[in-house]
Design an enzyme around this catalytic site. Structure first.
Site, PDB file in Angstrom:
ATOM      1  N   HIS A 251      -1.286   1.874  16.035  1.00 51.50           N
ATOM      2  CA  HIS A 251      -0.128   2.299  15.264  1.00 51.50           C
ATOM      3  C   HIS A 251       1.167   2.231  16.054  1.00 51.50           C
ATOM      4  CE1 HIS A 251      -3.415   4.058  12.912  1.00 51.50           C
ATOM      5  NE2 HIS A 251      -2.607   3.927  11.887  1.00 51.50           N
TER       6      HIS A 251
ATOM      7  N   ASP B 118       0.988  -3.354  13.160  1.00 49.11           N
ATOM      8  CA  ASP B 118      -0.308  -3.717  13.743  1.00 49.11           C
ATOM      9  C   ASP B 118      -1.200  -4.447  12.733  1.00 49.11           C
ATOM     10  OD1 ASP B 118      -0.465  -1.619  16.377  1.00 49.11           O
ATOM     11  OD2 ASP B 118       0.866  -1.098  14.738  1.00 49.11           O
ATOM     12  N   TYR B 119      -1.008  -4.184  11.445  1.00 48.28           N
ATOM     13  CA  TYR B 119      -1.875  -4.792  10.422  1.00 48.28           C
ATOM     14  C   TYR B 119      -1.355  -6.124   9.908  1.00 48.28           C
ATOM     15  CZ  TYR B 119      -3.529  -0.190  11.158  1.00 48.28           C
ATOM     16  OH  TYR B 119      -3.960   0.938  11.802  1.00 48.28           O
TER      17      TYR B 119
ATOM     18  N   GLU C   4      -3.888  -6.770   3.192  1.00 49.54           N
ATOM     19  CA  GLU C   4      -2.632  -7.301   3.741  1.00 49.54           C
ATOM     20  C   GLU C   4      -2.454  -8.786   3.469  1.00 49.54           C
ATOM     21  OE1 GLU C   4      -4.574  -5.166   5.264  1.00 49.54           O
ATOM     22  OE2 GLU C   4      -3.234  -3.436   5.438  1.00 49.54           O
TER      23      GLU C   4
ATOM     24  N   GLU D  27       0.849  -1.192   0.000  1.00 52.14           N
ATOM     25  CA  GLU D  27       0.000   0.000   0.000  1.00 52.14           C
ATOM     26  C   GLU D  27       0.887   1.244   0.000  1.00 52.14           C
ATOM     27  OE1 GLU D  27      -2.147  -0.846   3.602  1.00 52.14           O
ATOM     28  OE2 GLU D  27      -2.719  -2.790   2.797  1.00 52.14           O
TER      29      GLU D  27
ATOM     30  N   GLN E 192       1.979  -2.044   5.807  1.00 49.36           N
ATOM     31  CA  GLN E 192       2.246  -0.633   6.115  1.00 49.36           C
ATOM     32  C   GLN E 192       2.603  -0.398   7.584  1.00 49.36           C
ATOM     33  OE1 GLN E 192      -0.793   2.616   5.189  1.00 49.36           O
ATOM     34  NE2 GLN E 192       0.576   2.635   3.425  1.00 49.36           N
TER      35      GLN E 192
END
Ligand SMILES: Cc1ncc(C[n+]2csc(CCOP(=O)(O)OP(=O)(O)O)c2C)c(N)n1
Length: 803
Positions: free
Chosen positions: A593, A551-552, A526, A495, A548
């Site tokens: 984040h 956390d994701y 993701e 991304e 990115q």
């Protein structure tokens, strides 16, 4: 037809007849393998069985359309396809059912996976690539439903790259102009998974040569179709993906699972469209059956109505195939019976051969150990008991390795007090067996080739007083620039990676310099970003997939854990996907984040390298190491490090950072603090403060968490300092506990410790927002100072009075 000679017409007719009879032979071979397989389980010779009965006809058709160089990513029903391709013998099929641990016996998984998990070998024994364009390729299966989909996208996407990225045109062992189709198979119920929908959307956007065949038998174990899919039909539900005259999209085809001619045509046209025009195809194969039910775990009579069961009997694809063959005049019923009779004998022969090979190996071990136990018994004071144990072992029906080994271990425990001369033979034999069993059951978690990270050449970064101070992100940018120029197989995507060069600009300007096939943007997805990377890496490319924010990673952790991290292990070195997952984490803001879920990562990604660079100089060196190696990795850059100043190394792109080698950042004698990532700066600041009161901290950056301190550097430090604190930003019991366990279990430091080893972690919750939120959630300089001081206080309360 009118213009063709009689000879020509006859030749076509005979080719067709041969083809049909060959397909019939494969279909019934597979069916009898299924029928006999189920019996083997019920006889106790195998633990569990799941079979491809009812799906045979579609699979012989798919095998006809599948070409050398193509890839399959499918699931546990695909035995007929694999057999018809010539990539699975019946003997191999049964070897996997019995869990034969030999690669030659079960080339897909060396007995590590339950039956129905298919794979071909992409690699030579030394880990080098085979010519993938000269063979049929099946990516190694995984059990979680739909988890084959994300990598299917990557396998197809690689063809797109090979066709469009001119820098790859000479890699003829991997692709011929991107003509390779990636074929996926999935059950109707599994199409409900998010991974399926995410993959389909991405494939439509990317326009990749992917054919997805849905084997639709109306159920997902016991749950009927109406509970699974809107409108009860996946092809109906996905109608919006259908391409039109003016819009790209999918081609959607529907065909019945018992209709031989329809299936042959559908697979052929799907393959052609995908191969030539890179149009993805959904091929919905309806009206399939499941004659023996879902698996050996229970009978389908529990949940299918009488009418349904009767329909399944009448519409069994092999029955319908027979009717078709007879009514088309290709063969008589007697001829088909004759073929089926021959097939039955042959399937049984190969099944028996598989059992003999599997049980024979164990028998040899059993005979050896019985004779050793008996001779040990003659010398032992526990003679009667040992002979009794030998007798019990001998009587075991269908003995397995566990029976042999547990008897030996019991005996060695029983005779522990006896002289070495009595035990030696049995002990020696057992230790040799342990080595063999390690190779059978525990090897290949990581690469065992010359390209394993442990063998990579260490080249130090060159920095001197003239090296300019730059933002950390510029060091990465220089590294990626160098790598894009020198390594044509390398490409980066994620991304915001393309046009703006990632959210922190490490790829800034590199898309315009190297083109959209090297540095590219993706949608927000993701899981399939990772799958895209896995598939491309399986095909010899060197992808860098960006998540990115750390956390994701949770969106893709299941895929990494189930697929990528297990790949080398579950194929015993037969496949590799050296994907680099780049992400950024630790300190930023708030609940989503600034996480550092390292415990989660460390527990779920064994099989991957996990790098936690403290700055961008280290990160670039780690990337250089990883690109030389054949191992998959996750690299977590420090979110707050992109604007911090670092010196630009002169040999950017060339220097490497070794894996598993901690770096001592500050020498000291009172206490060792072991940490990593953004915490390095905090601990170093605390060390400077503590130095002012005469406390000398040794600060160690572990650099990589997997592998972890392979040379015992932390243990050596503890021998000197006699105190240790493990600090990080994860929850208590996460990454810090992992580091402590590694040292306590593997480095024998207990006797050197003058104080209890301790951990310092963040709060158990995710961090609250803003600077104060961070301060009260994550370890601060004061937290480190106070924790270290407390340890010193407990050692010497006089010198270090309570705070
Ligand atoms: C993620 C996940 N959830 C549940 C299961 C258990 N499970 C195995 S097969 C299956 C049903 C799959 O049905 P379908 O996709 O229609 O394929 P079929 O077995 O009918 O060919 C389920 C629920 C699993 N393997 N993975």
């Amino acid at each position: 037809m009118a213009g063709k000679s009689q000879d020509k017409v006859q030749q076509e007719a005979s080719i067709q007849k041969n083809q049909v009879l060959e397909d019939f032979r494969w279909a019934v071979t597979s069916r009898h393998a299924s029928l006999m397989g189920r019996k083997e389980v019920f006889m106790g010779k195998a633990k569990f069985g799941i079979f491809g009965d009812g799906k045979e006809l579609a699979q012989v058709a798919m095998a006809r359309a599948f070409q050398k160089g193509d890839f399959r990513a499918g699931y546990y029903r695909d035995q007929t396809f694999m057999m018809a391709l010539g990539e699975l013998t019946v003997q191999e099929y049964f070897a996997q059912l019995y869990a034969h641990t030999n690669v030659e016996a079960d080339p897909a998984s060396a007995g590590r996976l339950m039956n129905g998990h298919f794979a071909t070998r992409f690699l030579n024994e030394d880990g080098s690539w085979k010519s993938l364009t000269s063979q049929y390729n099946a990516a190694a299966d995984v059990s979680p439903t739909a988890a084959q989909m994300p990598k299917l996208l990557g396998l197809a996407f690689a063809s797109k790259l090979f066709r469009n990225n001119k820098g790859l045109k000479d890699l003829s062992d991997f692709s011929v102009n991107g003509n390779e189709v990636a074929w996926g198979t999935i059950g109707n119920a599994s199409t409900s998974e998010g991974m399926f929908f995410e993959t389909m959307n991405a494939a439509g956007v990317l326009q990749v040569p992917m054919v997805v065949a849905v084997w639709d038998d109306g159920f997902g174990i016991s749950v009927p179709q109406e509970f699974h899919t809107t409108k009860g039909s996946i092809s109906e539900a996905l109608i919006g993906l259908q391409r039109t005259d003016t819009e790209t999209g999918f081609e959607i085809l529907r065909v019945k699972g018992w209709d031989y001619e329809g299936l042959i045509q559908a697979f052929e046209s799907a393959g052609q469209l995908a191969r030539e025009s890179h149009v993805p195809v959904l091929l919905h194969v309806e009206e399939m059956t499941q004659p023996q039910g879902h698996s050996t775990s229970g009978s389908h009579e529990r949940y299918k109505s009488k009418e349904r069961l009767q329909w399944e009997n009448e519409w069994d694809c092999i029955l319908k195939f027979k009717e078709y063959i007879i009514s088309s005049g290709f063969a008589t019923a007697d001829h088909l019976d004759e073929i089926e009779g021959e097939v039955k004998v042959e399937v049984k022969r190969q099944k028996d051969a598989a059992w003999l090979a599997f049980s024979g190996e164990i028998k040899v071990e059993l005979e050896e150990v019985l004779s050793l136990i008996r001779s040990t018994a003659e010398r032992s004071s526990r003679k009667i008991l040992l002979l009794q144990l030998a007798d019990d072992l001998k009587k075991t029906i269908n003995p397995i390795r566990k029976d042999v080994v547990s008897t030996v271990r019991k005996i060695l425990f029983l005779i522990r007090g006896e002289g070495e001369a009595i035990k030696k033979d049995l002990k020696d034999w057992y230790s040799q067996l342990q080595e063999k069993n390690f190779d059978r059951y525990n090897s290949h978690l990581y690469s065992q080739t010359a390209a394993a990270v442990s063998h990579c050449q260490v080249i130090p970064a060159q920095v001197n007083e003239n090296s300019p101070l730059v933002d950390g992100r510029e060091i990465l940018q220089a590294f990626f620039d160098y790598t894009l120029e020198h390594n044509p197989q390398f490409f980066a995507f994620g991304e915001d990676v393309g046009k703006i060069g990632d959210v922190n600009q490490a790829f800034a300007g590199l898309q315009s310099k190297y083109g959209e096939w090297r540095v590219m943007d993706t949608s927000i997805r993701e899981c399939t970003i990772l799958g895209q990377g896995i598939g491309a890496a399986l095909r010899g490319l060197r992808p860098m997939a960006e998540i990115q924010y750390l956390d994701y990673l949770l969106y893709g952790i299941q895929l990494l854990s189930d697929d990528l991290a297990t790949l080398t292990y579950r194929t015993k070195g037969g496949q590799k996907a050296p994907l680099i997952v780049r992400t950024r984490g630790h300190r930023l803001e708030g609940v989503w984040h600034s996480g550092s879920p390292m415990g989660m990562i460390l527990s779920s990604l064994r099989g991957m390298i996990v790098c936690v660079p403290r700055n961008m100089t280290q990160a670039a060196g780690m990337y250089a190491t990883l690109l030389q190696s054949d191992e998959p990795a996750l690299v977590i850059e420090c979110l707050n490090g992109y604007r911090l100043k670092e010196q630009m190394p002169q040999n950017i792109g060339e220097y490497t950072v070794p894996m598993g080698i901690p770096e001592v950042l500050r020498e000291g004698s009172d206490l060792t603090v072991v940490t990593y990532g953004s915490m390095c700066r905090i601990v170093m600041d605390a060390a400077a403060e503590l130095a002012e009161i005469g406390l000398s901290l040794e600060v160690i950056d572990v650099q990589t968490l997997l592998p972890f301190d392979t040379q015992g550097i932390i243990g050596q430090s503890i021998q000197k300092s006699n105190r240790v604190l493990f600090a990080d930003e994860d929850v208590p019991g996460g990454g810090s506990a992992y580091m402590m366990q590694q040292i306590l279990d593997n480095q024998n430091v207990y006797s050197y410790l003058d104080a209890a080893p301790q951990t310092l972690a963040a709060q158990a919750h995710r961090p609250a927002y803003s600077t104060d939120g961070d301060y009260f959630s994550k370890p601060s300089v004061e937290d480190v100072v106070e924790k270290v001081y407390q340890i010193m206080h407990e050692s010497n309360p006089k010198k270090f009075p309570a705070l």
